[in-house]
Motif scaffolding. Structure first.
Motif: not given
Lengths: 335, 517, 173
Positions: B192-195, C39, C42-43
């Protein structure tokens, strides 16, 4: 089986090494500074325990002139540790101990690393998986449990395991496929937590490693049904009043055709010389001869297969293919 | 009564001169580890674990557990002196400990912290000695739903009553939750949110945020206000200990509450850090003098320290009896037990009596020895504040950098620590509260995981949180606490009106309420 | 207490305007919220059949960031005139802050290249000479003593490796 022959050969080699060690031979290469021992998992887990055990016995018996320094890099299901070793190309003072996350993490998350980015050193042991239920549950054998699963609704039975899309869940999915019924898989952070959830009856079964559940088995809280390996574990010493590790039947014999073992192996950064690899192989061979190692592996009921060189590479290649296939079937591959 | 006999035997085991020496070494090392941020009790014990293989297991566990006590004591020192929490559980200690030091009361704050730690630990050891089997059974009742309930309770007991603007409080808290979510999701295994940045895989560690926000942020603020630490003129002699002790009995209620919260959180196991926050939150709520919290109220030091130490100690109980580590340090000790060939679990108490009771006896002795050692060093620590700022400031920055690095052995964390330092400076000046951010960062990940595990178990229905008496009552208590500010505001208003009516009726002036510290 | 800070800001002279700082920080929070929301979408941010998906809570958190950040922005703009006289930090007070911050940044960059121990010695030494006007002896003793103590403590005693550079490699570490 040729595994047995190999074991004998390894034993002989190790004995020979032991004899030479007493005369303090000059190695082609020796560490000149402390060796970093990377653990791609948190403090207190199985891999961490083994790394610190190795650090302790190596120092105690003075097997290496420089100490091991254990460094935990658990971020991103171990990706942090593997990337660190991948990026340390040519560094001879760094080794890493693996779990199954060597295969599962890159496949499940898409983080770019592969065992081929590393130099394989040696397989120290294989960790077994056992199907456990609460001792108060009515299932006495694996067949009883399978029948209950078949009779129940999809998702009615709950399986607790360590992590998501890792070894425990892979076994669960394989088990579901054999039985033909879905279970509810609940991921937890560590194996100890998982075992306690089963003791507290919050879930119906687990696939804990022996070491994670042995205390509860001995106290009579848990019951082992079967082991997910080709043959029973070779430890005939009684663990409880009536049973030893050896008495646990294989899952296959109970009609559950699922086999899975977890690699406890050592890797190094790529680009190190053969003399360096040989030094570490020799070191671990010496460790395997220690009485402490024998006690440790028996307590944890490890499968103590030792492999190096080509055999090891072949084993890892096969294991990776197996993981890819299992994870693809389960839909765990990163998109 | 059998327990007492066992305990006496345990004392006989622990009281050999060799074991006492190990105890002393352990405490000193522990204090050092506790003082250095980043290097926590868990690291300390893990690092020294291999050295103990050649010792008998009883001596080894005595030394390692003493490192743990030492780290628990030591965490408070830098929190009070420099606003840098040496350990996660001493974050709440900074809220009032640091203001006290700024007012020249560093010695008093440290004495209060050490003494409360000792009391918390002592009560927890008593619980371990006499209630072990009972308590172990209770811990088994905790599934994911119960874990979530406990975390929710911690959260609810702490939030509310913030003096900062509500929008900023919410923004700060949500930033904490957002940072906690970065990295691998335990439940689905998704990133999650590591891009795509591998540095972000490990997420944001709470300690790094805290070292930056509190430690470095504070240095920047101090620079702005002139080149000196306030409070340098504080007294630094040992009499301060006795004087503080005279005051402490007044706060017995805060201590008792801290002990209860700590033991409960250690056994369940919620952990020492949430326990310290919960205890601080409860102390503030129950206090008549709510506004002085955060400005150097000694109760704000007593409450979190008692609870943290009680939790840290009682966390060893589920480890010994069940093999569940109640804290990261307990997890490492657990590994140690296995390596020494001891299997933690219900049978340990039966099969290895000497070991278990030796350990329990060493908890009593270790804490007494620890208290004596740290109390005698109070003046020394307080004297650090007299070192000129232009020497101590760069040294603190160096220690912050070392602390941030040792958490994960990662340079990126040191850079993040700098960023958090700048954020801390701006937030503090713009009146964004830091405590909710930190609390959200501690609890966010754990609470979300527990919540979603519960949902997996229940098939997606929230009813699981009221499915049995235990989880239901914790959840209900949490909701009551969440709404408490509204209720208490209402009560206050009603009381004020009543009082206004009364004073209007008989025209007697109220006794002066303000003015009391 | 905070009297000091206020005393400082009231003392006249130009400075960084509070309203701009408030606005920029609030806008950064809004931007952060937007990143989190993107994000989590997206998940997958729905409440699935077996409870919330991986992005469910982050989505709520991100939305709350957007809302609270937006609220602060609106609030600042609403009070824009009123805030005109408020100074976040005076230029004269900002100078010492930067004098701490910039060397700290340089220090962290240095760690990357020459290792933590040497960088610490340079940082402490430079700061003591520059800010404290200390002589050679006290400066050298602190600037060398701290890294040496750290080295003994971490590398030798606790066996915790810290970042090292060319000098440490030279002596075999």
């Amino acid at each position: 089986m040729n595994r047995k022959i190999f074991r004998k050969a390894a034993l002989a080699a190790a004995l020979a090494a032991g004899v030479f060690a007493a005369q303090a031979p000059a190695y082609a290469w020796e560490p000149t500074k402390p060796v970093e021992f990377i653990v791609p998992a948190g403090t207190g887990g199985g891999a961490d325990q083994m790394a610190r055990f190795l650090q302790g016995v190596v120092a105690k018996h003075n097997l290496m002139k420089q100490p091991f320094v254990v460094v935990n890099k658990s971020g991103g299901a171990g990706a942090e540790g593997f990337l660190d070793v991948k990026n340390a190309k040519g560094e001879p003072h760094k080794v890493i101990i693996t779990l199954s996350n060597l295969f599962t993490t890159p496949l499940a998350t898409g983080v770019p690393f592969n065992w081929k980015d590393l130099t394989p050193v040696a397989m120290l042991a294989l960790d077994e998986f056992v199907l456990w239920v609460n001792a108060e549950a009515p299932y006495k054998t694996a067949a009883d449990y399978v029948n209950a699963l078949k009779a129940g609704n999809a998702g009615q039975y709950k399986m607790a395991g360590t992590g998501s899309k890792q070894e425990d869940q892979i076994i669960t999915v394989a088990l579901e496929k054999t039985v033909g019924k879905k279970m509810t898989y609940v991921p937890f952070k560590g194996g100890g937590d998982v075992a306690v959830q089963l003791v507290g009856k919050h879930v119906d079964s687990t696939v804990n490693n022996p070491i994670e559940a042995i205390a509860h088995w001995r106290s009579g809280a848990l019951r082992p049904l079967c082991v997910f390996d080709g043959k029973p574990m070779p430890y005939p010493t009684k663990v409880t009043a009536t049973m030893s590790w050896q008495d646990i039947p294989t899952c296959k014999s109970a009609g559950l055709d699922v086999e899975y073992v977890m690699l406890r192996g050592i890797f190094m950064p790529a680009g190190v010389g053969q003399d360096v690899v040989d030094f570490y192989i020799d070191l671990f061979k010496k460790v395997r001869e220690l009485p402490e190692w024998k006690k440790y592996t028996e307590d944890a009921a490890f499968n103590t297969t030792f492999m190096t060189g080509k055999d090891y590479v072949e084993w890892v290649t096969k294991a990776e293919a197996t993981h890819r296939q299992l994870m693809q079937e389960a839909g765990f591959l990163a998109k | 009564m059998e327990d007492i006999g066992n305990l006496m035997q345990g004392f006989a085991v622990a009281l050999t001169w060799k074991n006492l020496l190990f105890m002393l070494i352990g405490i000193l090392l522990g204090v050092l580890i506790g003082v250095l941020p980043g290097l926590g009790g868990a690291n300390g014990v893990a690092i020294l674990l291999p050295l103990t293989f050649s010792m008998p297991p009883t001596s080894a566990i005595i030394m390692l557990s003493c490192i743990y006590w030492g780290a628990l004591f030591g965490g408070a020192i830098t929190s009070i002196l420099f606003n840098i929490p040496g350990e996660p559980w001493s974050v709440a200690t900074t809220f009032d400990g640091y203001p006290m030091a700024q007012q020249g009361r560093a010695g008093e704050a440290m004495t209060a912290a050490f003494t409360s730690s000792f009391i918390g630990a002592f009560v927890a050891v008593l619980v371990i000695t006499f209630l072990a089997p009972l308590v172990a059974k209770f811990a088994l009742k905790f599934g994911p739903a119960e874990y979530f309930a406990v975390q929710f309770l911690t959260f609810c007991s702490f939030i509310g009553m913030s003096r900062e603007p509500p929008a900023k409080t919410i923004a700060a808290m949500m930033m904490g939750f957002a940072l906690a979510a970065v990295g691998l999701d335990t439940v689905t295994g998704q990133l999650r949110m590591t891009f795509g940045h591998t540095e972000l895989l490990q997420g944001f560690d709470f300690l790094i945020a805290v070292i930056g926000l509190f430690g470095l942020g504070e240095i920047l603020l101090t620079m702005e206000e002139g080149l000196a630490f306030k409070g340098a003129k504080g007294r630094i002699d040992l009499n301060i200990v006795l004087e503080t002790w005279k005051k402490l009995p007044r706060y017995w209620m805060t201590s008792l509450r801290g002990c209860l919260i700590g033991c409960w959180m250690g056994i369940t196991p919620g952990g020492a850090t949430p326990a310290s926050f919960m205890s601080y939150g409860m102390a503030r709520r129950m206090s008549k003098d709510r506004d002085s919290f955060g400005n150097g109220n000694i109760e704000g030091v007593i409450a979190p320290e008692t609870a943290a130490h009680a939790a840290g100690t009682s966390a060893l109980l589920p480890m010994l009896t069940l093999g569940i580590p109640g804290s990261p340090t307990a997890a490492v000790l657990l590994g140690g037990l296995l390596i020494w060939g001891l299997q933690p679990g219900p049978l340990l108490f039966v099969e290895k009596k000497e070991f278990v009771w030796g350990l329990i006896a060493s908890m009593y002795l270790g804490n007494i020895v620890g208290l004596l050692i740290v109390l005698t060093t109070v003046p020394w620590w307080a004297a650090i504040l007299r070192i000129p700022f232009s020497i101590i400031a760069p040294v603190i920055v160096v220690i912050c950098a070392v602390g941030a690095y040792t958490v994960h052995h990662n340079m990126f964390d040191v850079v993040m620590m700098l960023v958090f330092g700048i954020v801390g400076y701006f937030f503090k000046k713009l009146r964004y509260p830091l405590a909710p951010l930190v609390l959200a960062l501690v609890l966010g990940d754990m609470a979300e995981t527990a919540f979603r595990q519960s949902m997996l178990l229940s098939g997606g229905t929230v009813g699981i949180f009221w499915s049995n008496g235990l989880v239901g009552s914790i959840m209900t208590l949490a909701l009551v606490l969440l709404c408490w500010p509204l209720v208490s505001a209402g009560l206050d208003l009603w009381r004020k009106r009543l009082r206004a009516a009364e004073s209007a009726a008989d025209r007697t002036p109220e006794p002066a309420k303000a003015g009391k510290p | 207490m905070s009297d000091n800070a206020q005393g400082g800001t009231a003392a006249g002279g130009g400075g960084l305007a509070t309203r701009w700082v408030e606005l920029v920080v609030a806008l950064l929070i809004v931007a952060g919220g937007a990143v989190v929301v993107t994000d989590s979408l997206r998940l997958g941010a729905k409440w699935g059949s077996d409870g919330p998906e991986a992005g469910y809570f982050p989505f709520l958190v991100g939305s709350a960031l957007l809302l609270s950040g937006g609220w602060i922005v609106a609030n600042v703009l609403w009070r824009w005139r009123k805030l005109a006289s408020s100074v976040f930090v005076e230029w004269s007070a900002l100078k010492p802050v930067l004098m701490m911050l910039l060397p700290s940044i340089a220090y962290v960059v240095l760690i990357k290249f020459i290792g933590l121990y040497v960088a610490s010695a340079i940082f402490i030494g430079a700061f003591m000479v520059w800010r404290g006007k200390y002589g050679a002896l006290p400066t050298a003793s602190v600037a060398l003593g701290v890294p040496v103590a750290l080295f003994l403590l971490f590398e030798i005693w606790f066996l915790v490796p810290l970042p090292k550079g060319p000098l440490e490699h030279l002596i075999g570490y």
